[in-house]
Design an enzyme around this catalytic site. Structure first.
Site, PDB file in Angstrom:
ATOM      1  N   VAL A  29       1.042  -1.081   0.187  1.00 41.00           N
ATOM      2  CA  VAL A  29      -0.007  -0.180  -0.259  1.00 41.00           C
ATOM      3  C   VAL A  29       1.152   1.364  -0.078  1.00 41.00           C
ATOM      4  O   VAL A  29       1.774   1.292   1.125  1.00 41.00           O
ATOM      5  CB  VAL A  29      -0.709   0.153   1.274  1.00 41.00           C
ATOM      6  CG1 VAL A  29      -2.054   1.175   0.765  1.00 41.00           C
ATOM      7  CG2 VAL A  29      -1.970  -1.257   1.436  1.00 41.00           C
ATOM      8  N   LYS A  30       0.995   2.435  -1.097  1.00 41.80           N
ATOM      9  CA  LYS A  30       1.251   2.957  -1.094  1.00 41.80           C
ATOM     10  C   LYS A  30       0.773   4.626   0.051  1.00 41.80           C
ATOM     11  O   LYS A  30      -0.312   4.721  -0.284  1.00 41.80           O
ATOM     12  CB  LYS A  30       1.603   3.613  -2.158  1.00 41.80           C
ATOM     13  CG  LYS A  30       2.567   3.275  -3.336  1.00 41.80           C
ATOM     14  CD  LYS A  30       2.264   3.660  -5.508  1.00 41.80           C
ATOM     15  CE  LYS A  30       3.681   4.172  -5.062  1.00 41.80           C
ATOM     16  NZ  LYS A  30       3.796   4.570  -6.739  1.00 41.80           N
ATOM     17  N   ILE A  31       2.007   4.834   0.383  1.00 40.22           N
ATOM     18  CA  ILE A  31       1.443   5.891   1.411  1.00 40.22           C
ATOM     19  C   ILE A  31       2.699   6.974   1.211  1.00 40.22           C
ATOM     20  O   ILE A  31       3.715   7.002   1.145  1.00 40.22           O
ATOM     21  CB  ILE A  31       1.377   5.546   2.842  1.00 40.22           C
ATOM     22  CG1 ILE A  31       0.564   5.134   3.166  1.00 40.22           C
ATOM     23  CG2 ILE A  31       1.630   7.298   3.567  1.00 40.22           C
ATOM     24  CD1 ILE A  31       0.098   4.173   4.372  1.00 40.22           C
TER      25      ILE A  31
END
Length: 370
Positions: free
Chosen positions: A142-144
């Site tokens: 998951v890209k944050i």
């Protein structure tokens, strides 16, 4: 320079994971992604709102799903969520064998939290959990974004056992803050009884955009001697970040976590497509070779390196002194790299928000009755 027979294979042999910065249903269904894994040593994929917006604008393979979503009367955000998570889930399945073969190190596919939430910690954490559950694959990232508000979200997601790809890093100082957020998350995960071996992370350090901005500032200076600094800032910045990464791995704090099975947060070189035609089109691959790194390449860069790239060994660790010299020269001539990083983060978020709106507009149009 001697031409090698399999540049991407040699790059992989140096410890660089080759990832593709692209994903679409056409790549998946047409078999192209599987071919890149087999023929181009690709072991991962990254996505972002711009990539998804482009995919939906140019592909007919989404039409059936869009008709089904329209029939159900779903809203735009729900439809975007359904479409993007389906693509990423399917890509995770394509990479499942790579994931097993590399013991979870690679075979990874990234999906980004809605960029409109980048300044909202709680909303980012909530959506990260929703994406993790919806995709339901252990080889997901998951890209944050590495905004100030994103840092505690990185910690919270990691503490919950979510593997995170931290994106939009432009400075060494922010990279160190990202590393701190990851380590804190690992410590909290252990306290919660979560197996640290199942948590992975990469820190996406953006490259070409740094040169674009720094070069533009250099071009405004009257001193002709600064021309020799053009095209050198991004690589120097990334090399110093890698030196910081090596330093972190020697710390007592990391050694303690590693003893509990934790995995290091590998540096990932992002935005590696060369934007200035005056520079070699493989520059951000050739100049950033070191073990335990990831280079996520646009398709054109991947093919360029496969065609005429070359590997001369480690091009990062033997050149730390040179990198620090370049950065000091830039500061000496008035280029404020901290200011550059702030500007690039702001522009990067704006670009992703625009792409997200474009993606929403495309989906919204498709959901309307004919």
């Amino acid at each position: 320079m001697t031409r090698t027979q399999d540049p991407l294979g040699e790059l992989s042999a140096q410890g660089v994971s080759v990832w593709l910065d692209d994903l679409s249903r056409e790549l998946l269904a047409g078999g192209r992604l599987a071919a890149l894994i087999a023929d181009r040593h690709v072991v991962g994929v990254t996505t972002n709102p711009t990539i998804f917006a482009s995919a939906l604008s140019h592909g007919e393979r989404y039409d059936e799903q869009l008709r089904g979503l329209a029939a159900r009367g779903v809203g735009v955000d729900e439809a975007v969520f359904a479409i993007t998570t389906e693509d990423v889930r399917d890509a995770c399945d394509v990479f499942a064998d790579v994931h097993r073969r590399t013991d979870g190190r690679d075979g990874r596919v990234s999906i980004e939290v809605d960029p409109r939430l980048a300044r909202d910690t709680a909303a980012t954490v909530e959506m990260a959990g929703s994406l993790w559950q919806a995709v339901g694959r252990e080889n997901l990232f998951v890209k944050i974004p590495a905004t100030v508000e994103g840092l505690p979200a990185i910690t919270a997601a990691t503490a919950a056992g979510i593997s995170v790809n931290v994106t939009l890093i432009f400075s060494v100082d922010r990279y160190l803050a990202v590393a701190e957020a990851y380590l804190t998350g690992l410590e909290r995960a252990r306290e919660a009884g979560i197996d640290l071996a199942g948590i992975r992370s990469v820190a996406s350090f953006f490259v070409s955009r740094v040169d674009t901005e720094v070069d533009a500032r250099l071009d405004k200076l009257s001193d002709p001697h600064v021309a020799e600094l053009r095209g050198r800032a991004a690589v120097a910045n990334a090399r110093v970040a890698y030196q910081a990464y090596e330093g972190l791995l020697t710390s007592e704090r990391w050694q303690r976590l590693a003893g509990f099975g934790a995995n290091p947060q590998r540096p990932l070189w992002a935005s590696t497509g060369v934007k200035d035609p005056a520079y070699p089109d493989t520059m951000y691959v050739t100049e950033l070779v070191a073990p335990d790194t990831v280079n996520t390449m646009p398709g054109a860069t991947l093919e360029a390196f496969a065609d005429h790239g070359y590997v001369v060994g480690d091009t990062i660790r033997p050149r730390y002194a040179e990198a620090r010299y370049v950065l000091s020269q830039l500061m000496g001539c008035g280029v404020d790299l901290d200011e550059v990083a702030v500007q690039l983060e702001r522009e990067g978020l704006h670009k992703f928000e625009q792409s997200w709106r474009q993606l929403g507009d495309t989906v919204s149009g498709a959901l309307q009755p004919a």
